[in-house]
Design a protein around this motif. Sequence first.
Motif, mmCIF file in Angstrom:
data_model
loop_
_atom_site.group_PDB
_atom_site.id
_atom_site.type_symbol
_atom_site.label_atom_id
_atom_site.label_comp_id
_atom_site.label_asym_id
_atom_site.label_seq_id
_atom_site.Cartn_x
_atom_site.Cartn_y
_atom_site.Cartn_z
ATOM 1 N N LYS A 92 0.788 -1.183 0.103
ATOM 2 C CA LYS A 92 -0.006 0.109 0.166
ATOM 3 C C LYS A 92 0.667 1.235 0.014
ATOM 4 C CE LYS A 92 -3.697 2.171 2.404
ATOM 5 N NZ LYS A 92 -4.658 1.971 3.566
ATOM 6 N N LYS A 93 1.920 1.407 0.892
ATOM 7 C CA LYS A 93 2.715 2.452 0.923
ATOM 8 C C LYS A 93 3.696 2.709 -0.337
ATOM 9 C CE LYS A 93 5.423 2.695 4.789
ATOM 10 N NZ LYS A 93 6.505 2.686 5.754
ATOM 11 N N TYR A 94 4.020 1.708 -0.956
ATOM 12 C CA TYR A 94 4.783 1.897 -2.234
ATOM 13 C C TYR A 94 4.158 1.527 -3.441
ATOM 14 C CZ TYR A 94 8.953 2.205 1.053
ATOM 15 O OH TYR A 94 9.696 2.745 1.967
ATOM 16 N N HIS A 95 3.017 1.515 -3.489
ATOM 17 C CA HIS A 95 2.485 1.213 -4.971
ATOM 18 C C HIS A 95 2.630 2.236 -5.852
ATOM 19 C CE1 HIS A 95 -0.308 -0.056 -7.965
ATOM 20 N NE2 HIS A 95 -0.528 -1.335 -7.280
ATOM 21 N N PRO A 96 2.997 1.980 -7.075
ATOM 22 C CA PRO A 96 3.452 3.086 -8.212
ATOM 23 C C PRO A 96 2.353 3.944 -8.192
ATOM 24 C CG PRO A 96 4.250 0.672 -8.660
ATOM 25 C CD PRO A 96 3.487 0.531 -7.660
ATOM 26 N N ASP A 97 1.002 3.473 -8.147
ATOM 27 C CA ASP A 97 -0.046 4.371 -8.365
ATOM 28 C C ASP A 97 -0.058 5.795 -7.483
ATOM 29 O OD1 ASP A 97 -0.880 2.872 -10.334
ATOM 30 O OD2 ASP A 97 -2.680 1.954 -9.077
ATOM 31 N N LYS A 98 0.670 5.666 -6.302
ATOM 32 C CA LYS A 98 0.611 6.997 -5.730
ATOM 33 C C LYS A 98 1.485 7.651 -6.266
ATOM 34 C CE LYS A 98 0.085 4.829 -0.796
ATOM 35 N NZ LYS A 98 -0.471 5.970 -0.462
ATOM 36 N N LEU A 99 2.479 7.437 -7.339
ATOM 37 C CA LEU A 99 3.334 8.703 -7.963
ATOM 38 C C LEU A 99 2.584 8.770 -9.602
ATOM 39 C CD1 LEU A 99 6.795 6.939 -7.025
ATOM 40 C CD2 LEU A 99 5.640 8.885 -6.099
ATOM 41 N N ARG A 100 1.478 8.429 -9.708
ATOM 42 C CA ARG A 100 1.020 8.817 -10.996
ATOM 43 C C ARG A 100 1.034 10.309 -11.357
ATOM 44 N NH1 ARG A 100 0.456 4.537 -14.629
ATOM 45 N NH2 ARG A 100 0.056 2.722 -13.374
ATOM 46 N N ASP A 101 0.794 11.196 -10.479
ATOM 47 C CA ASP A 101 0.755 12.683 -10.579
ATOM 48 C C ASP A 101 2.064 12.940 -11.237
ATOM 49 O OD1 ASP A 101 1.599 11.982 -7.975
ATOM 50 O OD2 ASP A 101 1.711 13.973 -7.868
ATOM 51 N N LEU A 102 3.162 12.186 -11.071
ATOM 52 C CA LEU A 102 4.553 12.723 -11.539
ATOM 53 C C LEU A 102 4.868 12.415 -12.840
ATOM 54 C CD1 LEU A 102 6.670 11.462 -8.484
ATOM 55 C CD2 LEU A 102 5.948 13.793 -8.804
ATOM 56 N N GLY A 103 3.750 11.669 -13.549
ATOM 57 C CA GLY A 103 4.092 11.431 -14.867
ATOM 58 C C GLY A 103 4.603 9.868 -15.287
ATOM 59 N N GLU A 104 4.412 9.398 -16.262
ATOM 60 C CA GLU A 104 4.980 8.441 -16.758
ATOM 61 C C GLU A 104 6.531 8.024 -16.538
ATOM 62 O OE1 GLU A 104 3.330 5.213 -17.353
ATOM 63 O OE2 GLU A 104 1.278 6.211 -16.882
ATOM 64 N N GLU A 105 7.063 9.160 -16.653
ATOM 65 C CA GLU A 105 8.560 9.090 -16.788
ATOM 66 C C GLU A 105 9.283 8.552 -15.428
ATOM 67 O OE1 GLU A 105 7.767 13.636 -16.908
ATOM 68 O OE2 GLU A 105 6.510 11.828 -17.380
ATOM 69 N N HIS A 106 8.668 9.014 -14.598
ATOM 70 C CA HIS A 106 8.817 8.518 -12.981
ATOM 71 C C HIS A 106 8.262 7.239 -12.345
ATOM 72 C CE1 HIS A 106 9.480 13.142 -12.866
ATOM 73 N NE2 HIS A 106 10.682 12.813 -12.841
ATOM 74 N N LEU A 107 7.629 6.496 -13.417
ATOM 75 C CA LEU A 107 7.190 5.316 -12.811
ATOM 76 C C LEU A 107 8.044 4.172 -12.811
ATOM 77 C CD1 LEU A 107 3.507 5.423 -13.964
ATOM 78 C CD2 LEU A 107 4.305 6.174 -11.753
ATOM 79 N N LYS A 108 9.144 4.373 -13.713
ATOM 80 C CA LYS A 108 10.229 3.056 -13.667
ATOM 81 C C LYS A 108 10.784 2.963 -12.420
ATOM 82 C CE LYS A 108 14.248 1.502 -16.216
ATOM 83 N NZ LYS A 108 15.248 1.707 -17.200
ATOM 84 N N GLY A 109 11.172 4.088 -11.703
ATOM 85 C CA GLY A 109 11.814 4.212 -10.449
ATOM 86 C C GLY A 109 10.900 3.561 -9.488
ATOM 87 N N ALA A 110 9.636 3.877 -9.680
ATOM 88 C CA ALA A 110 8.594 3.608 -8.452
ATOM 89 C C ALA A 110 8.250 1.988 -8.584
ATOM 90 C CB ALA A 110 7.437 4.370 -8.826
#
Length: 254
Positions: free
Chosen positions: A216-234
Amino acid sequence: MGNFTKWLGAGLGFTFGGPIGAAIGFAIGSFLDGFSEDEFKQEQIDYKRKKKPRNRKDTVNTQSGDFEMSLLVLASIVIKSDGKVDQRELGFVRSQFLSMYGKQRANNAFKLFKGIVKKQISARQVCIQIRENMSHASRLQLIHFLFGIAKADEFVVEAEVEEIKKIAGYLYINQNDFESIKAMFYDASGNAYKILEIEKTVSDDEVKRAYRKMVKKYHPDKLRDLGEEHLKGAKAKFQSIQDAYEKIKNERGM
């Protein structure tokens, strides 16, 4: 937005101002051909005129460019923490930006980074600005990226760890979260438990509960607002959670 943000290829918000904005202005004025510090200051003025006051109850949504500028400034602090600028660490920053942003935006960001590295920056002041404008999930992602930089030269020195720990404290990231992310970059006995923020003595049910909490804490969906380019690290961080859980399950025969 103005010429600088068009050149960068990303929208900027809160990082136009404060110590991050000052670091950007220094790099522009000193190291970027075709841009002047006065032009950047005018963009800052234009942005402030358009900016709407934020209600204290508003949800914090970090723009892609703001996350990018925060990365650049914090990375410059960590890279210098051991008293030298290692080319492998610079290469890691460049490769990460290439994978996230593509060639043109990455090249522009790296030009800016090489200017920022030459400026002395207060980690505390930068982190105060970030934590007031960035979600907890985004701040966790910053720490993950910084450990990746420190590990890029295949040897994390104590000065780098201490600098990242200090930054984590300034960002209001607690000790358990810091140790969890740190453990993702080390292959040591017991690190799977550290990643899930539990002790080896816990029951199987507690392992499962810890895993669900970390998902729940680290799910990539929490960083959706940062854009697709930052989801790789997530996703890489999220995969570390998955791998730690699988390792513990195999060890215990769960």
